[in-house]
Motif scaffolding. Structure first.
Motif, mmCIF file in Angstrom:
data_model
loop_
_atom_site.group_PDB
_atom_site.id
_atom_site.type_symbol
_atom_site.label_atom_id
_atom_site.label_comp_id
_atom_site.label_asym_id
_atom_site.label_seq_id
_atom_site.Cartn_x
_atom_site.Cartn_y
_atom_site.Cartn_z
ATOM 1 N N ALA A 288 102.335 111.708 -3.499
ATOM 2 C CA ALA A 288 102.825 112.495 -4.452
ATOM 3 C C ALA A 288 104.451 111.946 -4.901
ATOM 4 O O ALA A 288 104.485 112.208 -6.251
ATOM 5 C CB ALA A 288 103.178 114.124 -3.989
ATOM 6 N N ALA A 289 105.039 111.638 -4.312
ATOM 7 C CA ALA A 289 106.465 111.012 -4.459
ATOM 8 C C ALA A 289 106.098 109.626 -5.440
ATOM 9 O O ALA A 289 106.981 109.422 -6.520
ATOM 10 C CB ALA A 289 107.231 110.803 -3.600
ATOM 11 N N ALA A 290 105.262 108.826 -5.111
ATOM 12 C CA ALA A 290 105.005 107.610 -5.853
ATOM 13 C C ALA A 290 104.517 107.955 -7.046
ATOM 14 O O ALA A 290 104.683 107.271 -8.103
ATOM 15 C CB ALA A 290 104.129 106.843 -4.975
ATOM 16 N N ILE A 291 103.448 108.870 -7.493
ATOM 17 C CA ILE A 291 102.742 109.230 -8.428
ATOM 18 C C ILE A 291 104.028 109.911 -9.422
ATOM 19 O O ILE A 291 103.905 109.385 -10.475
ATOM 20 C CB ILE A 291 101.818 110.234 -8.027
ATOM 21 C CG1 ILE A 291 100.383 109.590 -7.479
ATOM 22 C CG2 ILE A 291 101.363 110.868 -9.531
ATOM 23 C CD1 ILE A 291 99.576 110.620 -6.821
ATOM 24 N N ARG A 292 104.815 110.664 -8.918
ATOM 25 C CA ARG A 292 105.733 111.313 -9.817
ATOM 26 C C ARG A 292 106.945 110.242 -10.355
ATOM 27 O O ARG A 292 107.179 110.301 -11.542
ATOM 28 C CB ARG A 292 106.797 112.193 -9.161
ATOM 29 C CG ARG A 292 107.971 112.788 -9.470
ATOM 30 C CD ARG A 292 107.821 113.212 -10.856
ATOM 31 N NE ARG A 292 106.856 114.203 -11.039
ATOM 32 C CZ ARG A 292 106.194 114.764 -12.338
ATOM 33 N NH1 ARG A 292 106.662 114.032 -13.274
ATOM 34 N NH2 ARG A 292 105.168 115.806 -12.360
ATOM 35 N N GLN A 293 107.130 109.148 -9.625
ATOM 36 C CA GLN A 293 108.239 108.146 -9.771
ATOM 37 C C GLN A 293 107.453 107.313 -10.973
ATOM 38 O O GLN A 293 108.026 107.002 -11.893
ATOM 39 C CB GLN A 293 108.501 107.394 -8.628
ATOM 40 C CG GLN A 293 109.727 106.338 -8.913
ATOM 41 C CD GLN A 293 110.023 105.569 -7.530
ATOM 42 O OE1 GLN A 293 109.936 106.113 -6.596
ATOM 43 N NE2 GLN A 293 110.541 104.407 -7.600
ATOM 44 N N ILE A 294 106.310 107.027 -10.592
ATOM 45 C CA ILE A 294 105.322 106.055 -11.878
ATOM 46 C C ILE A 294 105.462 106.953 -13.155
ATOM 47 O O ILE A 294 105.558 106.282 -14.199
ATOM 48 C CB ILE A 294 104.122 105.804 -11.287
ATOM 49 C CG1 ILE A 294 104.229 104.784 -9.882
ATOM 50 C CG2 ILE A 294 103.157 105.154 -12.365
ATOM 51 C CD1 ILE A 294 102.795 104.494 -9.240
ATOM 52 N N ALA A 295 104.904 108.296 -13.118
ATOM 53 C CA ALA A 295 104.907 109.121 -14.187
ATOM 54 C C ALA A 295 106.337 109.235 -15.038
ATOM 55 O O ALA A 295 106.282 109.098 -16.234
ATOM 56 C CB ALA A 295 104.252 110.331 -13.965
ATOM 57 N N ASP A 296 107.143 109.388 -14.291
ATOM 58 C CA ASP A 296 108.405 109.497 -14.838
ATOM 59 C C ASP A 296 108.848 108.275 -15.406
ATOM 60 O O ASP A 296 109.767 108.477 -16.604
ATOM 61 C CB ASP A 296 109.725 109.880 -13.669
ATOM 62 C CG ASP A 296 109.421 111.495 -13.325
ATOM 63 O OD1 ASP A 296 108.484 112.247 -14.057
ATOM 64 O OD2 ASP A 296 110.281 111.922 -12.411
ATOM 65 N N ASN A 297 108.905 107.098 -14.962
ATOM 66 C CA ASN A 297 109.223 105.941 -15.535
ATOM 67 C C ASN A 297 108.437 105.570 -16.695
ATOM 68 O O ASN A 297 108.942 105.213 -17.775
ATOM 69 C CB ASN A 297 108.937 104.763 -14.340
ATOM 70 C CG ASN A 297 109.947 104.733 -13.259
ATOM 71 O OD1 ASN A 297 110.895 105.319 -13.019
ATOM 72 N ND2 ASN A 297 109.475 104.013 -12.237
ATOM 73 N N TYR A 298 107.004 105.845 -16.732
ATOM 74 C CA TYR A 298 106.098 105.595 -17.746
ATOM 75 C C TYR A 298 106.810 106.582 -18.981
ATOM 76 O O TYR A 298 106.925 106.213 -20.341
ATOM 77 C CB TYR A 298 104.971 106.038 -17.495
ATOM 78 C CG TYR A 298 103.858 106.237 -18.739
ATOM 79 C CD1 TYR A 298 103.226 104.944 -19.157
ATOM 80 C CD2 TYR A 298 103.621 107.463 -19.157
ATOM 81 C CE1 TYR A 298 102.430 104.892 -20.387
ATOM 82 C CE2 TYR A 298 102.775 107.458 -20.576
ATOM 83 C CZ TYR A 298 102.082 106.277 -20.916
ATOM 84 O OH TYR A 298 101.345 106.132 -21.884
ATOM 85 N N ARG A 299 106.985 108.041 -18.559
ATOM 86 C CA ARG A 299 107.639 108.676 -19.592
ATOM 87 C C ARG A 299 108.895 108.385 -20.347
ATOM 88 O O ARG A 299 109.291 108.596 -21.257
ATOM 89 C CB ARG A 299 107.744 110.337 -19.148
ATOM 90 C CG ARG A 299 108.169 111.241 -19.929
ATOM 91 C CD ARG A 299 107.142 111.418 -21.080
ATOM 92 N NE ARG A 299 107.690 112.202 -22.154
ATOM 93 C CZ ARG A 299 107.093 113.367 -22.605
ATOM 94 N NH1 ARG A 299 106.070 114.010 -21.828
ATOM 95 N NH2 ARG A 299 107.549 114.133 -23.458
ATOM 96 N N GLY A 300 109.828 107.725 -19.228
ATOM 97 C CA GLY A 300 110.931 107.162 -19.939
ATOM 98 C C GLY A 300 110.745 106.098 -20.959
ATOM 99 O O GLY A 300 111.525 105.943 -21.909
#
Length: 309
Positions: A288-300
């Motif tokens: 969950a933490a890895a997925i959230r980090q990737i999603a946030d970086n992409y959204r950035g």
């Protein structure tokens, strides 16, 4: 993703690429070379799971509110077939690569079977990565361009698919290498413009150019102008690649390109997933933490492009 007979693609396109093969297995799994491992191998399952994790980061970004028609994935068929199948069912634009990994001269990953591979994978976009300097050996460039003309002609034929051309222009001449850090900011943009002209003049016609970021707005404008020179190229788009650089640098490139007519988005991969994937593989963070980090970086990256647009 609809691809009509007209050349080009000019709608927003924010791609998460994870089609890396040789570099991916070397960095994250400790072996190099062209990884011809089969689905029965333990390593194959681990690599495929890692690619699925990156994809789940993109799905999280969609769940957070991004329009799935503007996002996209770029993945290899070897380790990402499960991702391609799932994305097709969700209506997420899918791109596959057909170049042999890590080669200085473009060649086909599947040899003479490259057309059958495209027909089997049925992607929306077919991507090639090409290292081409306009002052390289003429015979080498002609060899590459002859193969690429085959791709261009096929993709614009009866089985129409979008053609994405990833252009890398490395510092290959003595003058380029002597320029050091100034090569990227001062010299490479001019080489890129010349290389694009050379490619077009050979009859190779991408719908989407995936190109290295530039530091100055005027260089982005020069690149966009050459990409769209001639009326039939009026809809051809450009997207900025990340080169594995840090987020600060990538966002700077996106802000330079976004206001320029002709730039439609980005394809930023390692910048968004490398740190999270490394921590996940090492057991330091959960899914969950890895997925959230990737999603946030992409959204950035999406936010950086849109805010500058």
């Amino acid at each position: 993703m609809h691809s009509d007979s007209a050349l080009g693609y000019d709608r927003p396109l924010f791609i998460q690429p994870f089609d890396h093969r040789g570099s991916f297995t070397k960095k994250f799994f400790g072996f190099s070379g062209d990884p011809k491992i089969s689905p029965g191998d333990d390593a194959f399952a681990s690599i495929s799971e890692a690619k699925s994790l990156i994809y789940r980061g993109l799905l999280q970004a969609i769940e957070d509110g991004l329009d799935r028609r503007q996002v996209g994935i770029l993945v290899d068929s070897q380790f990402g077939s499960q991702v391609l199948t799932d994305a097709a069912g969700r209506g997420i634009p899918r791109a596959v690569c057909i170049e042999r990994s890590g080669q200085p001269t473009f060649d086909f990953e599947y040899g003479p079977g490259w057309v059958n591979h495209i027909r089997f994978a049925r992607p929306d976009i077919v991507k090639v990565l090409v290292r081409l300097h306009p002052d390289d050996d003429v015979a080498t460039n002609v060899e590459q361009l002859t193969r690429l003309k085959l791709v261009s002609d096929y993709l614009h034929g009866p089985e129409r698919r979008l053609f994405m051309f990833e252009l890398l222009v490395p510092a290959t001449t003595d003058a380029d290498r002597e320029a050091g850090a100034a090569y990227d900011s001062e010299i490479r943009p001019g080489h890129m413009v010349r290389a694009i002209r050379q490619i077009q003049d050979f009859g190779v016609e991408p719908d989407i150019w995936k190109i290295e970021g530039v530091d100055r707005r005027e260089d982005a404008a020069r690149i966009a102008a050459v990409i769209r020179r001639r009326p039939e190229r009026a809809r051809v788009g450009a997207i900025v690649l990340g080169r594995g650089s840090d987020a600060v640098q990538v966002h700077a490139w996106l802000r330079v390109a976004a206001p320029v007519d002709g730039f439609i988005g980005f394809a930023v991969g390692r910048t968004n997933f490398s740190a999270a994937l490394a921590d996940w593989l090492a057991g330091r963070i959960e899914d969950a933490a890895a997925i959230r980090q990737i999603a946030d970086n992409y959204r950035g990256c999406v936010d950086a492009f849109r805010s500058a647009r």
